[in-house]
Write an enzyme that holds these catalytic residues in place. Structure first.
Site, PDB file in Angstrom:
ATOM      1  N   GLU A  97       0.721  -1.337   0.144  1.00  0.00           N
ATOM      2  CA  GLU A  97       0.250  -0.001   0.053  1.00  0.00           C
ATOM      3  C   GLU A  97       0.875   1.330   0.066  1.00  0.00           C
ATOM      4  O   GLU A  97       0.482   2.221  -0.801  1.00  0.00           O
ATOM      5  CB  GLU A  97      -0.611  -0.046   1.153  1.00  0.00           C
ATOM      6  CG  GLU A  97      -2.033   1.136   1.480  1.00  0.00           C
ATOM      7  CD  GLU A  97      -2.203   1.021   2.920  1.00  0.00           C
ATOM      8  OE1 GLU A  97      -1.851   0.336   3.694  1.00  0.00           O
ATOM      9  OE2 GLU A  97      -3.162   1.998   3.243  1.00  0.00           O
TER      10      GLU A  97
ATOM     11  N   THR B 130       2.674  -8.209  -0.574  1.00  0.00           N
ATOM     12  CA  THR B 130       2.829  -7.967   1.117  1.00  0.00           C
ATOM     13  C   THR B 130       2.242  -9.401   1.444  1.00  0.00           C
ATOM     14  O   THR B 130       1.467 -10.031   0.933  1.00  0.00           O
ATOM     15  CB  THR B 130       1.748  -7.133   1.556  1.00  0.00           C
ATOM     16  OG1 THR B 130       1.629  -7.172   2.788  1.00  0.00           O
ATOM     17  CG2 THR B 130       0.641  -6.912   0.846  1.00  0.00           C
TER      18      THR B 130
ATOM     19  N   ASP C  35       1.026  -9.756   4.156  1.00  0.00           N
ATOM     20  CA  ASP C  35      -0.426  -9.211   4.820  1.00  0.00           C
ATOM     21  C   ASP C  35      -1.689  -9.592   3.881  1.00  0.00           C
ATOM     22  O   ASP C  35      -2.658  -9.736   4.406  1.00  0.00           O
ATOM     23  CB  ASP C  35      -0.398  -7.866   5.247  1.00  0.00           C
ATOM     24  CG  ASP C  35       0.938  -7.289   6.258  1.00  0.00           C
ATOM     25  OD1 ASP C  35       1.279  -8.413   6.822  1.00  0.00           O
ATOM     26  OD2 ASP C  35       1.093  -6.290   6.274  1.00  0.00           O
TER      27      ASP C  35
ATOM     28  N   ARG D 102       8.404 -13.689   7.053  1.00  0.00           N
ATOM     29  CA  ARG D 102       8.924 -12.924   5.960  1.00  0.00           C
ATOM     30  C   ARG D 102       9.986 -13.605   5.243  1.00  0.00           C
ATOM     31  O   ARG D 102      10.503 -13.302   4.329  1.00  0.00           O
ATOM     32  CB  ARG D 102       8.989 -11.473   6.244  1.00  0.00           C
ATOM     33  CG  ARG D 102       7.693 -10.842   6.243  1.00  0.00           C
ATOM     34  CD  ARG D 102       7.836  -9.206   6.429  1.00  0.00           C
ATOM     35  NE  ARG D 102       9.279  -8.616   6.485  1.00  0.00           N
ATOM     36  CZ  ARG D 102       9.265  -7.600   7.108  1.00  0.00           C
ATOM     37  NH1 ARG D 102       8.328  -6.699   7.780  1.00  0.00           N
ATOM     38  NH2 ARG D 102      10.364  -6.852   7.104  1.00  0.00           N
TER      39      ARG D 102
HETATM   40  O1  F6P Z   1       3.631  -5.483   6.035  1.00  0.00           O
HETATM   41  C1  F6P Z   1       4.491  -6.269   6.192  1.00  0.00           C
HETATM   42  C2  F6P Z   1       4.806  -6.493   7.728  1.00  0.00           C
HETATM   43  O2  F6P Z   1       5.580  -7.745   7.866  1.00  0.00           O
HETATM   44  C3  F6P Z   1       3.590  -6.532   8.738  1.00  0.00           C
HETATM   45  O3  F6P Z   1       2.858  -7.710   8.944  1.00  0.00           O
HETATM   46  C4  F6P Z   1       4.133  -5.993   9.918  1.00  0.00           C
HETATM   47  O4  F6P Z   1       3.344  -5.402  10.719  1.00  0.00           O
HETATM   48  C5  F6P Z   1       5.269  -5.227   9.663  1.00  0.00           C
HETATM   49  O5  F6P Z   1       5.556  -5.502   8.245  1.00  0.00           O
HETATM   50  C6  F6P Z   1       6.675  -5.310  10.192  1.00  0.00           C
HETATM   51  O6  F6P Z   1       7.579  -4.256   9.723  1.00  0.00           O
HETATM   52  P1  F6P Z   1       9.096  -4.046   9.977  1.00  0.00           P
HETATM   53  O7  F6P Z   1       9.915  -4.685   8.683  1.00  0.00           O
HETATM   54  O8  F6P Z   1       9.191  -2.636  10.125  1.00  0.00           O
HETATM   55  O9  F6P Z   1       9.240  -4.793  11.275  1.00  0.00           O
END
Ligand code: F6P
Length: 343
Positions: free
Chosen positions: A103, A125, A127, A275
């Site tokens: 987004e 994503t 998400d 991730r």
């Molecule tokens: O948007 C992907 C995501 O992994 C979310 O699920 C999570 O809240 C966020 O990114 C975490 O982000 P960062 O990489 O800043 O820890």
């Protein structure tokens, strides 16, 4: 043509597969030059790049992360940022840009397109909260990782007759929690779209355990919210796009469950494990299809568009539609399917 590619926002399994597909078709079919911008919009702002060709992408299909690096830099939060981005593209002779992101990254792409930049978006994503596409790449990999973890939690929960709280990502949408919770046979699934009541959850857990050694796995989305006034959650500040930092809700939840039910309760926060690492076969194929569709869109002059999956087909949709509204979970899947297995 000279094509720029960038990956922005949180990394996601399948990013390299998209880049590889773009580069392959660009080089072998269209005879384009491809340049990668490093670390998302930061690379465009600072004109930091790397050349991309088929040779550079060798071996990248199964690799997690992104060879380009990524960041949450928002040029619109930096004085003169958009102008600097446009100046870089002009100075490097980049004819079109492929922005791979969620987004936020695509929101910037959409605004730059409104200011005359030729850009095509690719929806990324874990998400799965982007509108206008049935699914984003990376989502099913995250769901599989979370499901594997829940499977493992069941056996240790049963051995100790404990409650295991498993926290998954997803920001303000419960897609990962809902799908992994259903796939993993969770006894409770807490998602942002359905505020939870701690008393109800604890009552169900007590009933479940009193029916025998019937341990409980609770899956909670990081963005889940209690019914107003029933629990207090800690605030972790905001990022460059103004989004609240999430993560850690399971700690307070587990304390409350243990205090109210008397059952030992343990917490697992899956965090960035969801991730990292290799994309599933589904995500490798989807990413590859998205990459090919993005370079084709560039050559068709379909700027301001995002490639998307609708049913089995890859289509083009306006970037504005993708970033306009958060895609939340289907209430029928939650109430009609997941809830049947609660308690
Ligand atoms: O948007 C992907 C995501 O992994 C979310 O699920 C999570 O809240 C966020 O990114 C975490 O982000 P960062 O990489 O800043 O820890």
């Amino acid at each position: 043509m000279k094509i720029g590619v960038l990956t922005g926002g949180g990394d996601c399994p399948g990013l390299n597969a998209v880049i590889r597909a773009v580069v392959r078709k660009a080089e072998r079919v269209y005879a384009d030059d491809v340049v990668g911008f490093l670390d998302g919009w930061k690379g465009v702002l600072e004109s930091s790049t790397m050349p991309l060709d088929v040779r550079a992408m060798r071996g990248s299909l199964p690799r997690g992360g992104t060879v380009l690096g990524t960041s949450r830099t928002n040029p619109y939060k930096i004085e003169g940022g958009a102008e600097r981005c446009k100046a870089t593209l002009t100075a490097l002779g980049v004819d079109a840009l492929i922005a791979i992101g969620g987004e936020d990254t695509l929101g910037v792409a959409n605004r730059l397109h409104g200011e005359g930049v030729d850009v095509v978006g690719v929806p990324k994503t874990i998400d799965n909260d982007l509108s206008a596409t049935d699914v984003t790449f990376g989502f099913w990999t995250a769901v599989q990782i979370a499901t594997d973890a829940i499977d493992r939690l069941h056996t240790t929960a049963e051995s100790h007759d404990r409650v295991m709280v498993c926290e998954v990502m997803g920001r303000h949408a419960g897609h990962i929690a809902l799908y992994a919770g259903i796939a993993g046979g969770a006894a409770e699934i807490l998602i942002p779209e359905e505020p939870f009541h701690i008393e109800d959850i604890c009552e169900r857990i007590k009933r479940r355990h009193s029916a025998g050694r019937f341990a409980t796995v609770v899956v909670v989305a990081e963005g889940a919210t209690p019914v107003e006034g029933t629990m207090t959650l800690s605030d972790k500040g905001v990022d460059a796009f103004g989004h609240v930092r999430l993560g850690g809700i399971s700690n307070g939840l587990a304390e409350a469950i243990e205090a109210k039910t008397g059952f030992e309760t343990r917490v697992t926060i899956l965090g960035h494990i969801q991730r990292g690492g290799t994309p599933t076969a589904f995500d490798r194929v989807l990413s590859t299809r998205f990459g090919i569709a993005a370079i084709d869109a560039v050559h068709d002059g379909a700027f301001g568009q995002m490639v998307a999956l609708r049913g089995d087909a890859i289509v083009r949709v306006p970037l504005a539609d993708a970033v306009g509204e958060l895609k939340t979970v289907d209430p029928l899947l939650y109430h009609g399917v997941a809830e049947v297995f609660f308690g």
